[in-house]
Design a protein around this motif. Structure first.
Motif, PDB file in Angstrom:
ATOM      1  N   TYR A  93       0.794  -1.225   0.000  1.00 34.11           N
ATOM      2  CA  TYR A  93       0.000   0.000   0.000  1.00 34.11           C
ATOM      3  C   TYR A  93       0.828   1.277   0.000  1.00 34.11           C
ATOM      4  CZ  TYR A  93      -3.334  -3.507   1.659  1.00 34.11           C
ATOM      5  OH  TYR A  93      -4.087  -4.636   1.790  1.00 34.11           O
ATOM      6  N   SER A  94       2.054   1.222   0.419  1.00 25.26           N
ATOM      7  CA  SER A  94       2.876   2.414   0.569  1.00 25.26           C
ATOM      8  C   SER A  94       2.952   3.229  -0.720  1.00 25.26           C
ATOM      9  CB  SER A  94       4.288   2.022   1.017  1.00 25.26           C
ATOM     10  OG  SER A  94       5.073   3.160   1.252  1.00 25.26           O
ATOM     11  N   THR A  95       2.649   4.514  -0.629  1.00 23.18           N
ATOM     12  CA  THR A  95       2.676   5.503  -1.731  1.00 23.18           C
ATOM     13  C   THR A  95       1.644   5.228  -2.825  1.00 23.18           C
ATOM     14  OG1 THR A  95       4.343   4.386  -3.101  1.00 23.18           O
ATOM     15  CG2 THR A  95       5.157   5.851  -1.365  1.00 23.18           C
ATOM     16  N   THR A  96       0.636   4.377  -2.577  1.00 29.03           N
ATOM     17  CA  THR A  96      -0.376   4.076  -3.605  1.00 29.03           C
ATOM     18  C   THR A  96      -1.668   4.858  -3.395  1.00 29.03           C
ATOM     19  OG1 THR A  96      -1.275   2.192  -2.358  1.00 29.03           O
ATOM     20  CG2 THR A  96       0.555   1.747  -3.875  1.00 29.03           C
ATOM     21  N   TRP A  97      -1.686   5.739  -2.400  1.00 34.15           N
ATOM     22  CA  TRP A  97      -2.921   6.451  -2.051  1.00 34.15           C
ATOM     23  C   TRP A  97      -3.499   7.219  -3.233  1.00 34.15           C
ATOM     24  CZ3 TRP A  97      -4.406  11.644  -1.714  1.00 34.15           C
ATOM     25  CH2 TRP A  97      -5.560  11.913  -0.953  1.00 34.15           C
ATOM     26  N   LEU A  98      -2.676   7.986  -3.919  1.00 34.33           N
ATOM     27  CA  LEU A  98      -3.153   8.834  -5.015  1.00 34.33           C
ATOM     28  C   LEU A  98      -3.742   7.991  -6.139  1.00 34.33           C
ATOM     29  CD1 LEU A  98      -3.376  11.780  -5.824  1.00 34.33           C
ATOM     30  CD2 LEU A  98      -1.174  11.581  -6.966  1.00 34.33           C
ATOM     31  N   ALA A  99      -3.122   6.857  -6.452  1.00 32.69           N
ATOM     32  CA  ALA A  99      -3.626   5.997  -7.523  1.00 32.69           C
ATOM     33  C   ALA A  99      -4.993   5.429  -7.172  1.00 32.69           C
ATOM     34  CB  ALA A  99      -2.637   4.873  -7.798  1.00 32.69           C
ATOM     35  N   HIS A 100      -5.154   4.968  -5.942  1.00 33.63           N
ATOM     36  CA  HIS A 100      -6.427   4.383  -5.530  1.00 33.63           C
ATOM     37  C   HIS A 100      -7.522   5.444  -5.410  1.00 33.63           C
ATOM     38  CE1 HIS A 100      -5.107   0.272  -4.966  1.00 33.63           C
ATOM     39  NE2 HIS A 100      -4.068   0.685  -4.255  1.00 33.63           N
ATOM     40  N   VAL A 101      -7.164   6.599  -4.862  1.00 33.22           N
ATOM     41  CA  VAL A 101      -8.145   7.682  -4.772  1.00 33.22           C
ATOM     42  C   VAL A 101      -8.556   8.134  -6.172  1.00 33.22           C
ATOM     43  CG1 VAL A 101      -8.474  10.091  -4.081  1.00 33.22           C
ATOM     44  CG2 VAL A 101      -7.441   8.478  -2.492  1.00 33.22           C
ATOM     45  N   GLY A 102      -7.602   8.243  -7.078  1.00 37.34           N
ATOM     46  CA  GLY A 102      -7.916   8.631  -8.449  1.00 37.34           C
ATOM     47  C   GLY A 102      -8.863   7.654  -9.119  1.00 37.34           C
ATOM     48  N   SER A 104     -11.099   5.713  -7.618  1.00 36.89           N
ATOM     49  CA  SER A 104     -12.431   5.877  -7.017  1.00 36.89           C
ATOM     50  C   SER A 104     -13.107   7.162  -7.480  1.00 36.89           C
ATOM     51  CB  SER A 104     -12.323   5.858  -5.490  1.00 36.89           C
ATOM     52  OG  SER A 104     -11.914   4.606  -5.009  1.00 36.89           O
ATOM     53  N   VAL A 105     -12.329   8.247  -7.527  1.00 37.82           N
ATOM     54  CA  VAL A 105     -12.892   9.525  -7.969  1.00 37.82           C
ATOM     55  C   VAL A 105     -13.385   9.424  -9.412  1.00 37.82           C
ATOM     56  CG1 VAL A 105     -12.309  11.920  -8.555  1.00 37.82           C
ATOM     57  CG2 VAL A 105     -11.576  10.961  -6.370  1.00 37.82           C
ATOM     58  N   GLY A 106     -12.623   8.763 -10.261  1.00 37.84           N
ATOM     59  CA  GLY A 106     -13.047   8.602 -11.655  1.00 37.84           C
ATOM     60  C   GLY A 106     -14.359   7.848 -11.767  1.00 37.84           C
ATOM     61  N   ARG A 107     -14.509   6.768 -10.998  1.00 30.25           N
ATOM     62  CA  ARG A 107     -15.758   5.995 -11.034  1.00 30.25           C
ATOM     63  C   ARG A 107     -16.930   6.798 -10.485  1.00 30.25           C
ATOM     64  NH1 ARG A 107     -12.083   1.359  -8.534  1.00 30.25           N
ATOM     65  NH2 ARG A 107     -11.282   0.453 -10.481  1.00 30.25           N
ATOM     66  N   VAL A 236     -17.798   2.273  -3.026  1.00 26.86           N
ATOM     67  CA  VAL A 236     -17.048   1.419  -2.097  1.00 26.86           C
ATOM     68  C   VAL A 236     -17.584  -0.009  -2.158  1.00 26.86           C
ATOM     69  CG1 VAL A 236     -16.599   0.971   0.341  1.00 26.86           C
ATOM     70  CG2 VAL A 236     -16.384   3.275  -0.555  1.00 26.86           C
ATOM     71  N   VAL A 237     -18.906  -0.147  -2.149  1.00 28.50           N
ATOM     72  CA  VAL A 237     -19.511  -1.488  -2.246  1.00 28.50           C
ATOM     73  C   VAL A 237     -19.092  -2.168  -3.549  1.00 28.50           C
ATOM     74  CG1 VAL A 237     -21.696  -2.750  -2.432  1.00 28.50           C
ATOM     75  CG2 VAL A 237     -21.484  -0.861  -0.813  1.00 28.50           C
ATOM     76  N   ALA A 238     -19.138  -1.399  -4.633  1.00 28.96           N
ATOM     77  CA  ALA A 238     -18.775  -1.970  -5.933  1.00 28.96           C
ATOM     78  C   ALA A 238     -17.307  -2.376  -5.974  1.00 28.96           C
ATOM     79  CB  ALA A 238     -19.075  -0.955  -7.034  1.00 28.96           C
ATOM     80  N   GLU A 239     -16.431  -1.561  -5.395  1.00 22.53           N
ATOM     81  CA  GLU A 239     -15.000  -1.879  -5.400  1.00 22.53           C
ATOM     82  C   GLU A 239     -14.675  -3.051  -4.484  1.00 22.53           C
ATOM     83  OE1 GLU A 239     -13.291   2.625  -6.416  1.00 22.53           O
ATOM     84  OE2 GLU A 239     -13.292   1.878  -4.351  1.00 22.53           O
ATOM     85  N   ILE A 240     -15.417  -3.176  -3.400  1.00 23.22           N
ATOM     86  CA  ILE A 240     -15.211  -4.315  -2.509  1.00 23.22           C
ATOM     87  C   ILE A 240     -15.548  -5.623  -3.216  1.00 23.22           C
ATOM     88  CG2 ILE A 240     -16.194  -5.469  -0.473  1.00 23.22           C
ATOM     89  CD1 ILE A 240     -16.270  -2.761   0.909  1.00 23.22           C
ATOM     90  N   LEU A 241     -16.608  -5.581  -4.017  1.00 21.78           N
ATOM     91  CA  LEU A 241     -17.110  -6.820  -4.615  1.00 21.78           C
ATOM     92  C   LEU A 241     -16.549  -7.110  -6.004  1.00 21.78           C
ATOM     93  CD1 LEU A 241     -20.864  -6.489  -3.572  1.00 21.78           C
ATOM     94  CD2 LEU A 241     -19.127  -7.955  -2.544  1.00 21.78           C
ATOM     95  N   GLY A 242     -16.087  -6.080  -6.716  1.00 21.89           N
ATOM     96  CA  GLY A 242     -15.697  -6.367  -8.092  1.00 21.89           C
ATOM     97  C   GLY A 242     -14.690  -5.416  -8.691  1.00 21.89           C
ATOM     98  N   ALA A 243     -13.609  -5.106  -7.965  1.00 21.66           N
ATOM     99  CA  ALA A 243     -12.580  -4.216  -8.520  1.00 21.66           C
ATOM    100  C   ALA A 243     -11.222  -4.599  -7.949  1.00 21.66           C
ATOM    101  CB  ALA A 243     -12.902  -2.760  -8.212  1.00 21.66           C
ATOM    102  N   LYS A 244     -10.175  -4.188  -8.631  1.00 21.27           N
ATOM    103  CA  LYS A 244      -8.807  -4.441  -8.181  1.00 21.27           C
ATOM    104  C   LYS A 244      -8.057  -3.150  -7.884  1.00 21.27           C
ATOM    105  CE  LYS A 244      -8.965  -8.913  -8.391  1.00 21.27           C
ATOM    106  NZ  LYS A 244      -8.876  -9.708  -7.130  1.00 21.27           N
ATOM    107  N   SER A 245      -8.808  -2.061  -7.755  1.00 25.97           N
ATOM    108  CA  SER A 245      -8.217  -0.774  -7.401  1.00 25.97           C
ATOM    109  C   SER A 245      -9.290   0.077  -6.751  1.00 25.97           C
ATOM    110  CB  SER A 245      -7.648  -0.070  -8.645  1.00 25.97           C
ATOM    111  OG  SER A 245      -8.687   0.227  -9.560  1.00 25.97           O
ATOM    112  N   GLY A 246      -8.871   1.176  -6.141  1.00 24.89           N
ATOM    113  CA  GLY A 246      -9.821   2.062  -5.495  1.00 24.89           C
ATOM    114  C   GLY A 246      -9.749   1.958  -3.979  1.00 24.89           C
ATOM    115  N   VAL A 247     -10.343   2.952  -3.314  1.00 26.69           N
ATOM    116  CA  VAL A 247     -10.313   2.990  -1.856  1.00 26.69           C
ATOM    117  C   VAL A 247     -11.065   1.816  -1.262  1.00 26.69           C
ATOM    118  CG1 VAL A 247     -10.860   4.381   0.177  1.00 26.69           C
ATOM    119  CG2 VAL A 247     -10.126   5.506  -1.928  1.00 26.69           C
ATOM    120  N   GLY A 248     -12.188   1.443  -1.870  1.00 21.01           N
ATOM    121  CA  GLY A 248     -12.955   0.299  -1.383  1.00 21.01           C
ATOM    122  C   GLY A 248     -12.176  -0.997  -1.491  1.00 21.01           C
TER     123      GLY A 248
END
Length: 294
Positions: A93-102, A104-107, A236-248
């Motif tokens: 997870y280190s230094t990946t915050w911006l990528a994951h937030v980006g 989620s924001v895009g979705r 968040v629900v969608a990323e928990i169940l069916g994504a490989k990136s994002g805050v969820g």
């Protein structure tokens, strides 16, 4: 007479200056007091959290203290390891915050814009036309009670794993509050204004754009703000169940790895994103709200 008048003027000016200074002090004191009161509960929670986490009172010691969660957040954002003996940085997870937030924001942005535009269009149509309302409203009201989580299997079957199911679910969750608020706002528009516009020869689209839409804007903006919060919950629900990136995704993945410090960091990130996007939405529509108030 002149000297007396001048003395009186000076006295009044001095009194007004003293009054202004007193008002400024009072305003400053009021702001300090307001901030102090607002900080009482967060400070109490922080202290209890830190003590309880270090003493192992919560979840048999699995729940991390606040300082460890802060260290995890800082590591996730910048890769900087804060000095705390209880924290171990995660290479995943280190230094990946911006990528994951980006991600989620895009979705959220795609789903929110798509759902909102469709909702505003259908809401205006149903609000200005009795026939359109009879055709649109029953179907929407039949679908509206179905929970977004109930649509997850359908979204995964149709779109598979990735961005598309998250965008679809976010658009779906966004649609209903905006539609209901738009319809309510349009129905409350003064019909005399609409008739006046038509009597002056304005075409239908001009009446909608110049009269109906501005008058209904407070309701529409309220629906947009409510939907934006729901959009973050849904993604968040969608990323928990069916994504490989994002805050969820980080939230559920860190949970599966028993890194509850990063779970808390992900939750804090969602709160920050929600507040920032809501303030941004208010700023974008500030002129529309001022126009409506006037």
């Amino acid at each position: 007479m002149t000297a007396t008048a001048s003395a009186h003027t000076v006295k009044n000016t001095t009194a007004e200056t003293a009054k202004l200074r007193g008002n400024r002090r009072s305003s400053s004191h009021s702001k300090v007091q307001s901030i102090s009161l607002a900080l009482i509960i967060p400070v109490i929670i922080a202290v209890v959290w830190e003590v309880a986490g270090r003493a192992g009172w919560i979840a048999d010691g699995l729940f991390p203290p606040l300082s460890v969660c802060v260290a995890a957040f800082v590591d996730w954002v910048s890769g900087i390891g804060l000095f705390t003996s209880d924290f171990t940085p995660s290479e995943a997870y280190s230094t990946t915050w911006l990528a994951h937030v980006g991600a989620s924001v895009g979705r959220v942005l795609m789903g929110f814009v798509l759902g909102s535009v469709l909702a505003i269009v259908f809401g205006i149509l149903a609000g200005i036309s009795w026939h359109a309302k009879r055709m649109i409203d029953p179907t929407i009201n039949a679908i509206r009670p179905i929970s977004v989580t109930g649509w997850v299997p359908i979204a995964l079957i149709i779109f598979g794993i990735g961005d598309q199911p998250a965008v679809f679910l976010t658009a779906l969750a966004t649609f209903f509050p905006v539609y209901v608020n738009t319809l309510s706002g349009v129905q409350r528009v003064d019909r005399g204004l609409i008739r006046a516009g038509r009597m002056l020869g304005a075409p239908q689209y001009k009446v909608v754009m110049s009269i109906v839409l501005p008058a209904a804007s407070p309701n529409i903006i309220t629906g947009l703000r409510v939907s934006l919060g729901i959009a973050w919950t849904t993604v968040v629900v969608a990323e928990i169940l069916g994504a490989k990136s994002g805050v969820g995704y980080v939230l559920i993945d860190s949970y599966n790895q028993f890194r509850f410090d990063y779970v808390i960091a992900a939750m804090a990130t969602l709160g920050i994103c929600g507040i920032v996007t809501d303030k941004l939405l208010q700023w974008i529509f500030a002129d529309a709200l001022r126009w409506s108030d006037n």
